[in-house]
Design an enzyme around this catalytic site. Sequence first.
Site, PDB file in Angstrom:
ATOM      1  N   ASN A 250      -0.838 -33.027 -34.845  1.00  0.00           N
ATOM      2  CA  ASN A 250      -2.020 -33.425 -34.091  1.00  0.00           C
ATOM      3  C   ASN A 250      -2.389 -34.860 -34.434  1.00  0.00           C
ATOM      4  OD1 ASN A 250      -3.998 -33.396 -36.408  1.00  0.00           O
ATOM      5  ND2 ASN A 250      -3.386 -31.230 -36.435  1.00  0.00           N
ATOM      6  N   ASP A 319      -2.844 -24.237 -36.121  1.00  0.00           N
ATOM      7  CA  ASP A 319      -3.121 -22.802 -36.082  1.00  0.00           C
ATOM      8  C   ASP A 319      -1.840 -21.982 -35.959  1.00  0.00           C
ATOM      9  OD1 ASP A 319      -5.931 -22.968 -36.266  1.00  0.00           O
ATOM     10  OD2 ASP A 319      -6.055 -23.499 -34.144  1.00  0.00           O
ATOM     11  N   LYS A 329      19.431 -30.624 -35.124  1.00  0.00           N
ATOM     12  CA  LYS A 329      18.679 -31.096 -33.967  1.00  0.00           C
ATOM     13  C   LYS A 329      19.095 -30.331 -32.717  1.00  0.00           C
ATOM     14  CE  LYS A 329      17.880 -35.141 -31.050  1.00  0.00           C
ATOM     15  NZ  LYS A 329      18.198 -36.558 -30.789  1.00  0.00           N
ATOM     16  N   PRO A 347      -1.275 -19.403 -41.859  1.00  0.00           N
ATOM     17  CA  PRO A 347      -2.345 -18.904 -42.713  1.00  0.00           C
ATOM     18  C   PRO A 347      -3.615 -19.735 -42.532  1.00  0.00           C
ATOM     19  CG  PRO A 347      -0.739 -20.128 -44.012  1.00  0.00           C
ATOM     20  CD  PRO A 347      -0.147 -19.955 -42.645  1.00  0.00           C
ATOM     21  N   ASP A 348      -4.754 -19.121 -42.660  1.00  0.00           N
ATOM     22  CA  ASP A 348      -6.051 -19.791 -42.555  1.00  0.00           C
ATOM     23  C   ASP A 348      -6.444 -20.264 -43.947  1.00  0.00           C
ATOM     24  OD1 ASP A 348      -8.802 -20.428 -42.395  1.00  0.00           O
ATOM     25  OD2 ASP A 348      -9.004 -19.175 -40.611  1.00  0.00           O
ATOM     26  N   ILE A 349      -6.249 -21.547 -44.219  1.00  0.00           N
ATOM     27  CA  ILE A 349      -6.452 -22.071 -45.568  1.00  0.00           C
ATOM     28  C   ILE A 349      -7.906 -21.962 -45.993  1.00  0.00           C
ATOM     29  CG2 ILE A 349      -6.294 -24.151 -46.991  1.00  0.00           C
ATOM     30  CD1 ILE A 349      -3.931 -25.022 -45.277  1.00  0.00           C
ATOM     31  N   LEU A 350      -8.821 -22.412 -45.140  1.00  0.00           N
ATOM     32  CA  LEU A 350     -10.245 -22.390 -45.501  1.00  0.00           C
ATOM     33  C   LEU A 350     -10.735 -20.967 -45.734  1.00  0.00           C
ATOM     34  CD1 LEU A 350     -12.978 -23.729 -45.913  1.00  0.00           C
ATOM     35  CD2 LEU A 350     -13.268 -23.717 -43.411  1.00  0.00           C
ATOM     36  N   LYS A 383     -17.918 -20.535 -36.285  1.00  0.00           N
ATOM     37  CA  LYS A 383     -16.841 -20.751 -37.245  1.00  0.00           C
ATOM     38  C   LYS A 383     -17.350 -20.684 -38.675  1.00  0.00           C
ATOM     39  CE  LYS A 383     -13.076 -23.924 -38.436  1.00  0.00           C
ATOM     40  NZ  LYS A 383     -12.327 -25.145 -38.059  1.00  0.00           N
ATOM     41  N   LYS A 387     -15.691 -18.047 -41.163  1.00  0.00           N
ATOM     42  CA  LYS A 387     -14.962 -18.502 -42.348  1.00  0.00           C
ATOM     43  C   LYS A 387     -15.663 -18.116 -43.638  1.00  0.00           C
ATOM     44  CE  LYS A 387     -11.909 -20.982 -39.927  1.00  0.00           C
ATOM     45  NZ  LYS A 387     -10.444 -20.843 -39.941  1.00  0.00           N
TER      46      LYS A 387
END
Length: 439
Positions: A250, A319, A329, A347-350, A383, A387
């Site tokens: 991103n 995500d 390649k 995985p959702d780190i926070l 959120k 979280k």
Amino acid sequence: MPHSAPSSSHNYPVTHIGETASLGQVEPPALPLDELVPRELAGKRIVLGLSGGIACYKSAELCRLLVKAGASVHVVMTEAATQFISTITMQALSGNPVYLSQWDARDANNMPHINLGRDTDAILIAPCSADFLAQLVQGRADELLSLMCLARPIGRTPLLIAPAMNREMWAHPATQRNLQQAENDGAHILGVGQGEQACGETGDGRMLEPDEILHDLISFFTPNVLAGHHMLVTAGPTFEAIDPVRGITNRSSGKMGFAIARAAQEAGAKVTLISGPVALETPRNVQRINVQSAQQMLDAAQEHITSANILVATAAVADWRPATTATEKIKKNPQEAVPALHFVENPDILATLAQSPRAQSGQLYCVGFAAESQNLVEFATAKRVRKGVPLLVGNIGPSTFGQDDNVLVLFDEHGHHTLPRASKRTLAKQLIREIAQRL
């Protein structure tokens, strides 16, 4: 009820976010270039002392940076220093007359050694040669700079020393004894750099670079509101590989996270920075760990969070990631169908760290970030609850990624309030104060 938004000194429209507002509908104006560099030494009077050494060439740039940061700089030079740089150069850069002699009659009372040491916020000796360091320790006062240092009120006028000398001189027991004694006498030693020296040798003893000295001076004046704390910061994007040369990422530049890491260090915290792939210099005195993927970031965070008591998760973590990664390649072949990508959830780190036993027991204070493209209040509020973090910082991602300024909205159990548009450096310092007040 939501907190009231802090007042802004800028004459720009400030977007106050209501319950149904979307920041994505309004593009706030960018700040002028001169306001993206905070004048963090505004109102400070600095006496910059130069002793003899080739590192005097760095003092010119240091003087320029101090003035740019808002300080009023008054230069005092030894006779030896004038052999390396001219008084004209230092006068032009500081905007003030340069002092050389204790017999300078420009002061009405003919006592520059008294006046300069009284009417200042700090005396900074850069460069400080081995000889001048010895003079300080011995209490000698045979020219203006050492006389001024000796006559300064120790409890009111701090003395900061940036040594500069050959590596053998630096390592000599006499120099090390003098450094220790100067520190015992109340001076603040900024340390030295390592690398090539003018004599052709390589090692310790170089004067720190001007931006490093500026950082240390700003840190010196910054209240240590996070002293004794260890902050873990995640920053930048993650990169999820498709094959060895392609991947999904991103537009996050990492600037906000790096600014927070720097501000926390200046506020006295020990800081560990876990960064995705970004082209940013590591903040001074911050431990940096480079990662690529979301899983690597989580692994690094879980390893280092055990000794931290504050987490600030600014990273824009992907995500999803490709379900499989090609070992070579993927080549375009007109005879074959376009390859399809299948994703699995990262995985959702926070959430993982916020639900850890240390966080649940109050030993770890977690701050999350939410970069949205619309409906910031609605999405960020949900959120924060989802979280399970006490504080969540929201912004509109497309209008801030890669930029040097931002608008932040802070969400907690009481509602939300806005930190108006400012440089990310300024916002980072404001956020650190907010965190310190909540601990």
